[in-house]
Design a protein around this motif. Structure first.
Motif, PDB file in Angstrom:
ATOM      1  N   SER A  64      28.562 -12.941  21.905  1.00  0.00           N
ATOM      2  CA  SER A  64      29.568 -12.902  20.983  1.00  0.00           C
ATOM      3  C   SER A  64      29.322 -11.761  20.062  1.00  0.00           C
ATOM      4  O   SER A  64      28.037 -11.161  20.072  1.00  0.00           O
ATOM      5  N   ALA A  83      28.494 -12.039  17.084  1.00  0.00           N
ATOM      6  CA  ALA A  83      27.225 -12.557  16.021  1.00  0.00           C
ATOM      7  C   ALA A  83      26.034 -12.410  16.943  1.00  0.00           C
ATOM      8  O   ALA A  83      24.819 -12.195  16.223  1.00  0.00           O
ATOM      9  N   ASP A  84      25.925 -12.168  18.097  1.00  0.00           N
ATOM     10  CA  ASP A  84      24.637 -11.801  18.876  1.00  0.00           C
ATOM     11  C   ASP A  84      24.235 -10.246  18.662  1.00  0.00           C
ATOM     12  O   ASP A  84      23.284  -9.912  19.297  1.00  0.00           O
ATOM     13  N   MET A 141      31.234  -7.582  11.896  1.00  0.00           N
ATOM     14  CA  MET A 141      29.678  -7.751  12.350  1.00  0.00           C
ATOM     15  C   MET A 141      28.761  -7.960  11.478  1.00  0.00           C
ATOM     16  O   MET A 141      29.009  -7.522  10.188  1.00  0.00           O
ATOM     17  N   ASP A 142      27.559  -8.457  11.513  1.00  0.00           N
ATOM     18  CA  ASP A 142      26.560  -8.716  10.833  1.00  0.00           C
ATOM     19  C   ASP A 142      26.401  -7.186  10.243  1.00  0.00           C
ATOM     20  O   ASP A 142      25.954  -6.353  10.680  1.00  0.00           O
ATOM     21  N   CYS A 172      23.185  -5.244  11.133  1.00  0.00           N
ATOM     22  CA  CYS A 172      23.106  -4.760  12.440  1.00  0.00           C
ATOM     23  C   CYS A 172      22.663  -3.389  12.458  1.00  0.00           C
ATOM     24  O   CYS A 172      23.293  -2.281  11.647  1.00  0.00           O
TER      25      CYS A 172
END
Length: 371
Positions: A105, A107-108, A135-136, A139
């Protein structure tokens, strides 16, 4: 099968692996004849270039139509907006497809590398995609810009290096190329060669180094079933630095591509040297390579690579098919060919492959992979 002195199974299990690939193209596609007719091109020299390109259809965002049915002239600003808008759309689709294949996902994703040469923006696609996809914010990211058709492997080198240092964490590379945002319609043969060749497309690849290989098998961990990325190599040809260019044209007030007619022969003359450099020290011979994933640079480029390496037409079948169905997709082309290879289901454990791209510099980039 691999040479007995090649990389060991244990070494394969420790290396970053391709976990999934996803691709995307515009919904609008055109045959070569349809493109010629759309711009009322009657020059037989230009028509011959298009019709003898070994390309049947390409995804492109052509200029909008005027009220009289003709195509509008796009300013550099129009082209840049096309680069961003279409790039984000294709990039998102490619990322989502890639993550589905990898069983992961958004999140990964811990590292994002974006590659593009069809427009220049700041911030780059990495920041824009992180916002677009939610996204995070932590990242890590990098943009590889302006390196041309070879840049997919330059970006993959960075991704593999990051993955090597972060076992178990997912890295993503996205090649985003709206080549129609770099087109010039001025009636010259210089522009005709470029316009006959390139298509719009995006390709994403997920890479992860397994945190721990399964005991007693030496095989890949779950979700990392693609090949291990074993080694990268580059071959720069400085004397041909001007053979492939994307630079500013004062007369047209926009950027434009230039491809020297000698490019296929320059690449062909150096491809053996580049491959030997890749294989040196691995214990592998050219005959140990079972699969060839080559950039769809054009019919003459593919033929030159094949003839200089002694490859059969079957060895470059997927590259030829990508050229036929999509055209030259610049930095992401080799991932379209890789996707075709994996869809065939013909790869076996213990086999090795070579990924190959070529572009401005002039440059040949290679990667050795193993299943």
């Amino acid at each position: 099968m691999a040479s007995a002195t090649g990389p060991s199974i244990a070494d394969l299990a420790r290396r970053p692996r391709i976990a999934g690939v996803g691709t995307a193209c515009p919904r609008e596609t055109y045959t070569q004849r349809e493109i010629l007719d759309a711009f009322d091109i009657s020059d037989q020299r230009v028509r011959s270039v298009f019709m003898n390109s070994a390309i049947e259809r390409r995804g492109l965002l052509l200029p909008p139509r005027r009220s009289d049915g003709s195509r509008a002239t796009e300013s550099q600003g129009d082209l840049l907006r096309k680069h961003v808008t279409n790039g984000l759309s294709m990039g998102r689709e490619a990322v989502e497809s890639c993550l589905r294949e990898a069983g992961r996902s958004l999140a990964d994703v811990r590292y994002l590398c974006c590659v593009s040469s069809t427009g220049f923006i700041t911030p780059g696609f990495s920041a824009l995609l992180i916002k677009e996809l939610g996204m995070d914010r932590h990242c890590a990211r990098i943009d590889v810009v302006g390196m041309g058709c070879n840049a997919g492997l330059n970006g993959l080198t960075a991704v593999a290096g990051w993955s090597e240092a972060h076992p178990g964490e997912l890295a993503l590379m996205v090649c985003i190329e709206t080549c129609s945002a770099a087109y010039v319609f001025d009636g010259t043969m210089r522009s005709a060669v470029v316009n006959s060749l390139f298509g719009d497309g995006a390709a994403a690849v997920a890479v992860v180094r397994p945190a721990q290989a399964p005991e007693n098998t030496g095989g890949p961990a779950k979700g990392t079933s693609g090949p291990a990325l074993l080694r990268f190599a580059s071959c720069i040809i400085p004397e041909a630095v001007d053979a492939m260019r994307y630079d500013w044209d004062d007369d047209l007030a926009r950027f434009s591509f230039y491809l020297d007619p000698e490019v296929p022969y320059v690449v062909g003359a150096h491809v053996g040297l580049a491959l030997d450099n890749l294989l040196t020290g691995t214990g592998l011979l050219r005959s140990d390579i079972s699969h060839w994933v080559v950039h769809s640079g054009g019919k003459k480029v593919i033929d030159s690579v094949r003839l200089n390496l002694g490859l059969a037409r079957h060895d470059v079948r997927n590259t030829t098919k990508v050229l036929r169905d999509y055209g030259n997709l610049s930095s992401g082309s080799f991932l379209f060919s890789y996707q075709q290879l994996m869809a065939e289901g013909c790869v076996r454990p213990g086999e090795f492959g070579v990924l190959m791209t070529m572009g401005p510099g002039s440059t040949i980039e290679l990667a050795l992979v193993g299943w």
